[in-house]
Design a protein around this motif. Structure first.
Motif, PDB file in Angstrom:
ATOM      1  N   SER A  73       0.851  -1.196   0.246  1.00 36.86           N
ATOM      2  CA  SER A  73       0.031  -0.131  -0.031  1.00 36.86           C
ATOM      3  C   SER A  73       0.863   1.148   0.183  1.00 36.86           C
ATOM      4  O   SER A  73       0.534   2.141  -0.664  1.00 36.86           O
ATOM      5  CB  SER A  73      -0.858   0.074   1.203  1.00 36.86           C
ATOM      6  N   ALA A  74       1.803   1.151   0.584  1.00 33.19           N
ATOM      7  CA  ALA A  74       2.855   2.236   0.762  1.00 33.19           C
ATOM      8  C   ALA A  74       3.408   2.614  -0.578  1.00 33.19           C
ATOM      9  O   ALA A  74       3.713   3.461  -0.967  1.00 33.19           O
ATOM     10  CB  ALA A  74       3.777   2.000   1.951  1.00 33.19           C
TER      11      ALA A  74
ATOM     12  N   ARG B 105       3.683   7.196   3.939  1.00 36.28           N
ATOM     13  CA  ARG B 105       4.569   7.089   5.357  1.00 36.28           C
ATOM     14  C   ARG B 105       3.768   6.422   6.485  1.00 36.28           C
ATOM     15  O   ARG B 105       4.386   5.584   6.995  1.00 36.28           O
ATOM     16  CB  ARG B 105       4.983   8.617   5.850  1.00 36.28           C
ATOM     17  N   LEU B 106       2.428   6.833   6.542  1.00 36.67           N
ATOM     18  CA  LEU B 106       1.814   5.999   7.432  1.00 36.67           C
ATOM     19  C   LEU B 106       1.659   4.674   7.196  1.00 36.67           C
ATOM     20  O   LEU B 106       1.869   3.656   8.147  1.00 36.67           O
ATOM     21  CB  LEU B 106      -0.005   6.530   7.368  1.00 36.67           C
TER      22      LEU B 106
ATOM     23  N   LEU C  44       1.498   6.575  -6.747  1.00 38.19           N
ATOM     24  CA  LEU C  44       0.208   7.809  -6.840  1.00 38.19           C
ATOM     25  C   LEU C  44       0.648   9.293  -6.760  1.00 38.19           C
ATOM     26  O   LEU C  44       0.460   9.927  -7.468  1.00 38.19           O
ATOM     27  CB  LEU C  44      -0.842   7.250  -6.114  1.00 38.19           C
ATOM     28  N   ALA C  45       1.560   9.363  -5.742  1.00 35.14           N
ATOM     29  CA  ALA C  45       2.322  10.563  -5.416  1.00 35.14           C
ATOM     30  C   ALA C  45       2.926  11.340  -6.601  1.00 35.14           C
ATOM     31  O   ALA C  45       2.860  12.506  -7.144  1.00 35.14           O
ATOM     32  CB  ALA C  45       3.090  10.755  -4.229  1.00 35.14           C
ATOM     33  N   ARG C  46       3.652  10.562  -7.045  1.00 35.07           N
ATOM     34  CA  ARG C  46       4.542  11.047  -8.454  1.00 35.07           C
ATOM     35  C   ARG C  46       3.526  11.075  -9.508  1.00 35.07           C
ATOM     36  O   ARG C  46       3.862  12.320 -10.320  1.00 35.07           O
ATOM     37  CB  ARG C  46       5.440   9.773  -9.052  1.00 35.07           C
ATOM     38  N   ALA C  47       2.453  10.246  -9.987  1.00 29.52           N
ATOM     39  CA  ALA C  47       1.549  10.756 -11.077  1.00 29.52           C
ATOM     40  C   ALA C  47       0.984  11.859 -10.457  1.00 29.52           C
ATOM     41  O   ALA C  47       0.609  12.868 -11.260  1.00 29.52           O
ATOM     42  CB  ALA C  47       0.688   9.777 -10.961  1.00 29.52           C
TER      43      ALA C  47
END
Length: 463
Positions: free
Chosen positions: A42-43, A237-238, A49-52
């Motif tokens: 999941s991380a 991070r979570l 997804l953060a990069r996209a």
């Protein structure tokens, strides 16, 4: 495990969490191991997804700031500053935070939030000024939470005191998306990932962080939905912190210890704890009778750790040796992904991996094609990235996460966006949003950019 293999990570986690909550749970250590694996994947997905999201949302927010004076967004600059900070561009974030603080048309609480953000941007090079900005930020509610989140991330505040701030805020009847993000950041930073997970699961991440309305003018939207790009990094991070805890618990059982150490090394590397990761990798590799594939994959990870510790030549030499001596596409994929993460050249590795994909069948080499696509995506060679990822994608279920790694789908959608293939990228995110609602904000930013470039009028629409 069936849900994990189908990439239904949230469902898999809930099944295991429910089982582990029972005091008489059988096979507890094994369940903790698998739960750690689920959180880890999941991380990784949320990092992809953060990069996209960064590709589309930074463009979208930048375009919003360049529209005509009459219909220009006042709040896009704050969200752009926060997005730049989340992606590590503190210098650019500083400039935008300063402008927000000086803008009298911005609500006072958001100017206070900008002061906190400016402090975070300055933290590494001017910590004393950062502390003054945090202390002087005016406003209650979200400003207080923003300050606590910044202090938690910088490790400057008392953890229990920061948690009390979050606990008090969490009792409100309704929590805004921004408040929820701050709560996740505070709880994660202060060692309470369970509380952060509860906040995350109670949220509707398809809801905008801020909706800014405009008088209707030809060629502009009537309203703009603004989202927190930092949310993706926060969730990654979570999940890593949750993975660390589950795997440490699994490692307490002698039977699960070797496997738990293998995955713990990956978790700790992702959290920036290279020395701890190295310790676990060395312990794993020192064990006798490790399956050959896992030994080689651990060696590939060991090389990445060496690279991050400043031993680039040693890392590249190790990767090259593994690529030239091995034929297993899974191991080759790990080597290529290590090169991609390190932004290393790896010329001989790429040549060997390319040769292997040309000679191998698509299904068995699916992950290696994804790895090569990821490498070229990081190198901004989008045509090659698309070519390899499309080759590795299941043609009959091209956007289904059961048949395709969602990290690969996120990377492919980013590459489509970079090459202005908006419809193809939006198709992927539409399908992914059924399982991962947070993806909606990427859809909206991508559609917004498309609409602006096509000069289409009216509200932004989601496919």
């Amino acid at each position: 495990m069936k849900l994990y293999e189908k990439r239904r990570y949230e469902q898999a986690a809930r099944v295991l969490e429910g089982a582990l909550a029972r005091p008489d749970a059988e096979r507890r250590a094994q369940a903790q191991l698998v739960l750690g694996m689920v959180y880890l994947r999941s991380a990784d997905l949320h990092e992809a997804l953060a990069r996209a999201a960064a590709a589309a949302e930074l463009d979208y927010l930048g375009k919003l700031l360049k529209t005509g004076t009459e219909d220009r967004s006042h709040y896009a600059r704050l969200y752009l500053a926060e997005a730049l900070l989340a992606r590590g561009n503190a210098a650019a974030a500083e400039r935008h935070f300063e402008q927000v603080r000086a803008d009298p048309s911005i609500e006072s609480r958001y100017r206070g939030i900008a002061s906190v953000g400016l402090g975070s941007a300055l933290w590494q090079r001017a910590p004393e000024r950062a502390r003054r900005l945090w202390a002087g930020a005016q406003g209650a509610g979200e400003v207080t939470l923003a300050r606590a989140a910044a202090q938690g991330y910088a490790k400057t505040g008392d953890g229990k005191s920061l948690q009390r701030v979050a606990d008090d805020a969490s009792r409100a009847r309704e929590l805004s998306p921004r408040t929820r993000r701050y709560l996740i950041e505070i709880y994660t930073a202060t060692g309470a990932p369970d509380k952060a997970l509860a906040v995350m699961r109670a949220a509707d991440w398809g809801k905008a962080s801020y909706v800014e309305s405009f008088r209707a003018v030809k060629g502009t939207a009537k309203s703009i939905n603004l989202y927190d790009l930092a949310l993706f990094t926060d969730l990654a991070r979570l999940y890593r912190e949750l993975a660390r805890r589950a795997l440490e618990q699994a490692a307490a059982d002698a039977r699960m210890k070797p496997s738990a150490e293998y995955y713990l090394a990956e978790v700790l590397s992702g959290l920036g704890s290279s020395d701890e990761a190295l310790t676990y990798l060395q312990a794993f590799l020192a064990r006798p009778q490790i399956p050959a594939q896992y030994r080689e994959r651990a060696r590939a990870r060991l090389a990445l750790t060496a690279y991050r510790q400043g031993r680039a030549a040693e890392a590249e030499s190790s990767w090259t040796g593994m690529a030239e001596q091995g034929n297993d596409p899974e191991i080759l994929a790990d080597v290529v992904l290590g090169c991609a993460d390190a932004r290393a050249q790896c010329t001989k590795v790429l040549a060997r991996a390319t040769q292997a994909t040309e000679a191998g069948d698509g299904r068995r080499y699916q992950r290696l094609n994804f790895a090569l696509g990821s490498y070229y995506l990081r190198k901004k060679d989008y045509a090659r990235a698309i070519s390899y990822m499309e080759t590795g994608r299941d043609k009959s279920n091209k956007n289904k996460i059961e048949a395709n790694d969602p990290e690969m789908l996120a990377g492919l959608a980013e590459a489509y966006y970079r090459t202005k293939k908006f419809s193809e990228g939006l198709e992927i995110f539409f399908e992914m949003s059924k399982e991962f609602p947070v993806v909606r904000q990427i859809q909206e930013a991508m559609q917004g950019v498309y609409s602006m470039e096509q000069r289409s009028a009216g509200d932004v629409k989601i496919f």
